[in-house]
Motif scaffolding. Structure first.
Motif, mmCIF file in Angstrom:
data_model
loop_
_atom_site.group_PDB
_atom_site.id
_atom_site.type_symbol
_atom_site.label_atom_id
_atom_site.label_comp_id
_atom_site.label_asym_id
_atom_site.label_seq_id
_atom_site.Cartn_x
_atom_site.Cartn_y
_atom_site.Cartn_z
ATOM 1 N N ARG A 144 0.915 -1.147 0.073
ATOM 2 C CA ARG A 144 -0.047 0.018 -0.069
ATOM 3 C C ARG A 144 0.841 1.401 0.008
ATOM 4 O O ARG A 144 0.623 2.382 -0.706
ATOM 5 N N GLU A 145 1.682 1.250 0.841
ATOM 6 C CA GLU A 145 2.602 2.465 1.164
ATOM 7 C C GLU A 145 3.995 2.595 0.561
ATOM 8 O O GLU A 145 4.714 3.568 0.744
ATOM 9 N N ARG A 146 4.543 1.394 0.131
ATOM 10 C CA ARG A 146 5.942 1.343 -0.605
ATOM 11 C C ARG A 146 6.843 1.856 0.429
ATOM 12 O O ARG A 146 7.708 2.610 0.139
ATOM 13 N N LEU A 147 6.712 1.526 1.971
ATOM 14 C CA LEU A 147 7.576 1.985 2.810
ATOM 15 C C LEU A 147 9.011 1.344 2.626
ATOM 16 O O LEU A 147 9.351 0.395 1.790
ATOM 17 N N THR A 148 10.020 2.080 3.111
ATOM 18 C CA THR A 148 11.181 1.663 3.142
ATOM 19 C C THR A 148 11.526 0.318 3.986
ATOM 20 O O THR A 148 10.651 0.074 4.837
ATOM 21 N N GLY A 149 12.481 -0.639 3.879
ATOM 22 C CA GLY A 149 12.786 -1.564 4.751
ATOM 23 C C GLY A 149 13.092 -1.314 6.097
ATOM 24 O O GLY A 149 12.483 -2.005 6.785
ATOM 25 N N GLN A 150 13.546 -0.388 6.457
ATOM 26 C CA GLN A 150 13.882 0.202 7.757
ATOM 27 C C GLN A 150 12.409 0.484 8.296
ATOM 28 O O GLN A 150 11.936 0.115 9.320
ATOM 29 N N ALA A 151 11.417 1.259 7.493
ATOM 30 C CA ALA A 151 10.055 1.341 8.177
ATOM 31 C C ALA A 151 9.311 0.323 8.232
ATOM 32 O O ALA A 151 8.556 0.291 9.238
ATOM 33 N N LEU A 152 9.558 -0.778 7.375
ATOM 34 C CA LEU A 152 8.602 -2.084 7.534
ATOM 35 C C LEU A 152 9.092 -2.705 8.923
ATOM 36 O O LEU A 152 7.971 -3.005 9.565
ATOM 37 N N TYR A 153 10.261 -2.741 9.148
ATOM 38 C CA TYR A 153 10.562 -3.568 10.498
ATOM 39 C C TYR A 153 10.344 -2.740 11.697
ATOM 40 O O TYR A 153 10.048 -3.220 12.855
ATOM 41 N N ALA A 154 10.206 -1.513 11.476
ATOM 42 C CA ALA A 154 9.685 -0.493 12.830
ATOM 43 C C ALA A 154 8.510 -0.752 12.905
ATOM 44 O O ALA A 154 7.999 -0.799 13.926
ATOM 45 N N TYR A 155 7.670 -0.882 11.841
ATOM 46 C CA TYR A 155 6.279 -1.057 11.825
ATOM 47 C C TYR A 155 6.060 -2.468 12.384
ATOM 48 O O TYR A 155 5.178 -2.826 13.420
ATOM 49 N N ALA A 156 6.787 -3.579 11.893
ATOM 50 C CA ALA A 156 6.529 -5.033 12.530
ATOM 51 C C ALA A 156 7.072 -4.980 14.065
ATOM 52 O O ALA A 156 6.283 -5.821 14.642
ATOM 53 N N GLU A 157 7.780 -4.185 14.494
ATOM 54 C CA GLU A 157 8.084 -4.175 15.886
ATOM 55 C C GLU A 157 7.072 -3.737 16.653
ATOM 56 O O GLU A 157 6.548 -4.336 17.472
ATOM 57 N N GLN A 158 6.442 -2.594 16.323
ATOM 58 C CA GLN A 158 5.231 -1.975 16.821
ATOM 59 C C GLN A 158 4.191 -2.864 16.857
ATOM 60 O O GLN A 158 3.364 -2.999 18.078
ATOM 61 N N GLU A 159 3.673 -3.669 15.854
ATOM 62 C CA GLU A 159 2.718 -4.447 15.620
ATOM 63 C C GLU A 159 2.853 -5.740 16.739
ATOM 64 O O GLU A 159 1.795 -6.145 17.331
ATOM 65 N N ALA A 160 4.298 -6.279 16.482
ATOM 66 C CA ALA A 160 4.499 -7.369 17.591
ATOM 67 C C ALA A 160 4.403 -7.105 18.875
ATOM 68 O O ALA A 160 3.689 -7.953 19.717
ATOM 69 N N ARG A 161 4.597 -5.856 19.421
ATOM 70 C CA ARG A 161 4.489 -5.548 20.622
ATOM 71 C C ARG A 161 2.933 -5.440 20.964
ATOM 72 O O ARG A 161 2.526 -5.804 22.291
ATOM 73 N N LYS A 162 2.243 -4.930 20.224
ATOM 74 C CA LYS A 162 0.557 -4.885 20.621
ATOM 75 C C LYS A 162 0.160 -6.326 20.822
ATOM 76 O O LYS A 162 -0.801 -6.581 21.459
ATOM 77 N N LEU A 163 0.750 -7.338 20.123
ATOM 78 C CA LEU A 163 0.276 -8.694 20.214
ATOM 79 C C LEU A 163 1.018 -9.478 21.411
ATOM 80 O O LEU A 163 0.555 -10.427 21.579
ATOM 81 N N GLY A 164 1.778 -8.840 21.947
ATOM 82 C CA GLY A 164 2.415 -9.201 23.164
ATOM 83 C C GLY A 164 3.757 -10.178 22.856
ATOM 84 O O GLY A 164 4.108 -10.785 23.914
ATOM 85 N N TRP A 165 4.253 -9.969 21.866
ATOM 86 C CA TRP A 165 5.440 -10.504 21.313
ATOM 87 C C TRP A 165 6.575 -9.569 21.377
ATOM 88 O O TRP A 165 6.363 -8.242 21.188
ATOM 89 N N GLU A 166 8.131 -10.211 21.225
ATOM 90 C CA GLU A 166 9.056 -8.934 20.940
ATOM 91 C C GLU A 166 9.492 -9.644 19.574
ATOM 92 O O GLU A 166 9.483 -10.812 19.205
ATOM 93 N N ALA A 188 21.074 -6.294 5.248
ATOM 94 C CA ALA A 188 19.533 -6.615 5.603
ATOM 95 C C ALA A 188 18.516 -5.852 5.315
ATOM 96 O O ALA A 188 18.847 -4.606 4.983
ATOM 97 N N LEU A 189 17.313 -6.378 4.858
ATOM 98 C CA LEU A 189 16.145 -5.748 4.553
ATOM 99 C C LEU A 189 15.718 -4.612 5.577
ATOM 100 O O LEU A 189 15.191 -3.473 5.013
ATOM 101 N N ALA A 190 16.087 -4.993 6.732
ATOM 102 C CA ALA A 190 15.656 -3.872 8.045
ATOM 103 C C ALA A 190 16.533 -2.637 8.214
ATOM 104 O O ALA A 190 16.272 -1.690 8.524
ATOM 105 N N ASP A 191 17.705 -2.879 7.084
ATOM 106 C CA ASP A 191 18.649 -1.573 7.086
ATOM 107 C C ASP A 191 18.431 -0.670 5.747
ATOM 108 O O ASP A 191 19.207 0.169 5.430
ATOM 109 N N ALA A 192 17.476 -1.440 4.876
ATOM 110 C CA ALA A 192 17.389 -0.753 3.448
ATOM 111 C C ALA A 192 16.480 0.737 3.585
ATOM 112 O O ALA A 192 15.515 0.651 4.315
ATOM 113 N N ASP A 193 17.221 1.815 3.002
ATOM 114 C CA ASP A 193 16.512 2.888 3.193
ATOM 115 C C ASP A 193 15.916 3.278 1.938
ATOM 116 O O ASP A 193 15.490 4.657 1.620
ATOM 117 N N PHE A 194 15.230 2.461 1.528
ATOM 118 C CA PHE A 194 14.513 2.528 0.062
ATOM 119 C C PHE A 194 13.368 1.548 0.083
ATOM 120 O O PHE A 194 13.487 0.539 0.911
#
Length: 229
Positions: A144-166, A188-194
């Protein structure tokens, strides 16, 4: 510093059909291996079995070790060895992480499974469901949003915490291509700034319980919804 062009280059044998073939064979192998795993097996024996399944399917053991993780070993980062001698219990959780090669093309896939029907197993099953659901949530945001790899993993961390996981950032996604991708790009994909392109990257999600000794893992290629129907 790597540019987007550097990070997404492919080798001379790369084709989308080849990559999709490797992906399909990888997902078939995951199912075949999981079907042979039973309570009481030692993790080391399951790894040997998994390797044989891959070879019997005509797949090359490729660019990272074939991994099976049982119980408390599901917490460990992939680059750390499992605790030896761990057997799958009657009510338990396990995951697979395989990287077979089909001719010139790299496959890579992971998934989590549970056995048993106890109350504890229900918690394991939720972890297994959540990790796959989170994979698809992150993939949907990418679409939907074509986020960077960095932003994707920041989003994943946020959503994981909402679910009670690390979220385990030691598994931050990576390139995939005609073999070997590491000579093209090893970051790593998590480091990609594109924003990553389809059919070039593996999205990895490794969830861990914050206090109990178990986790779950799922990975697959970044693709649009048509490949998941």
């Amino acid at each position: 510093m790597h540019t987007t062009l550097d990070a997404e280059r492919v080798g001379p044998a790369y084709t989308e059909d080849g990559m999709l073939l490797a992906r399909r064979k990888t997902r078939e192998a995951l199912a075949a291996i999981a079907a042979r795993i039973r309570p009481g097996m030692l993790e080391e024996d399951a790894v040997a079995m998994a390797k044989q399944v891959l070879l019997d399917m005509g797949l090359a053991l490729s660019w990272h070790p074939t991994r099976v993780r049982f119980g408390r070993n599901t917490l460990k980062p992939m680059k750390r060895a499992s605790e030896p001698g761990v057997a799958l219990q009657e009510h338990d959780i396990f995951f697979l992480d395989i990287a077979p090669r089909v001719q010139a093309w790299e496959g890579d896939g992971g998934a989590t499974f549970t056995v048993g029907d106890s109350a504890q197993q229900a918690d394991y099953a939720r972890c297994a469901r959540d990790v796959e659901c989170l994979f698809h949530q992150v993939r949907a945001v990418w679409l939907r949003e074509r986020l960077t790899g960095q932003a994707l993993y920041a989003y994943a961390e946020q959503e994981a915490r909402k679910l009670g996981w690390e979220l385990n950032f030691d598994l931050g996604g990576h390139r995939v291509s005609d073999f070997p991708h590491a000579t093209i790009y090893a970051g790593a994909l998590a480091d990609a700034d594109f924003s990553p392109s389809p059919m070039r990257w593996i999205l990895e999600i490794h969830l861990r319980h914050p206090t109990l000794p178990y986790g779950a893992f799922f990975e697959d290629m970044l693709l649009d919804d048509s490949y998941y129907v």
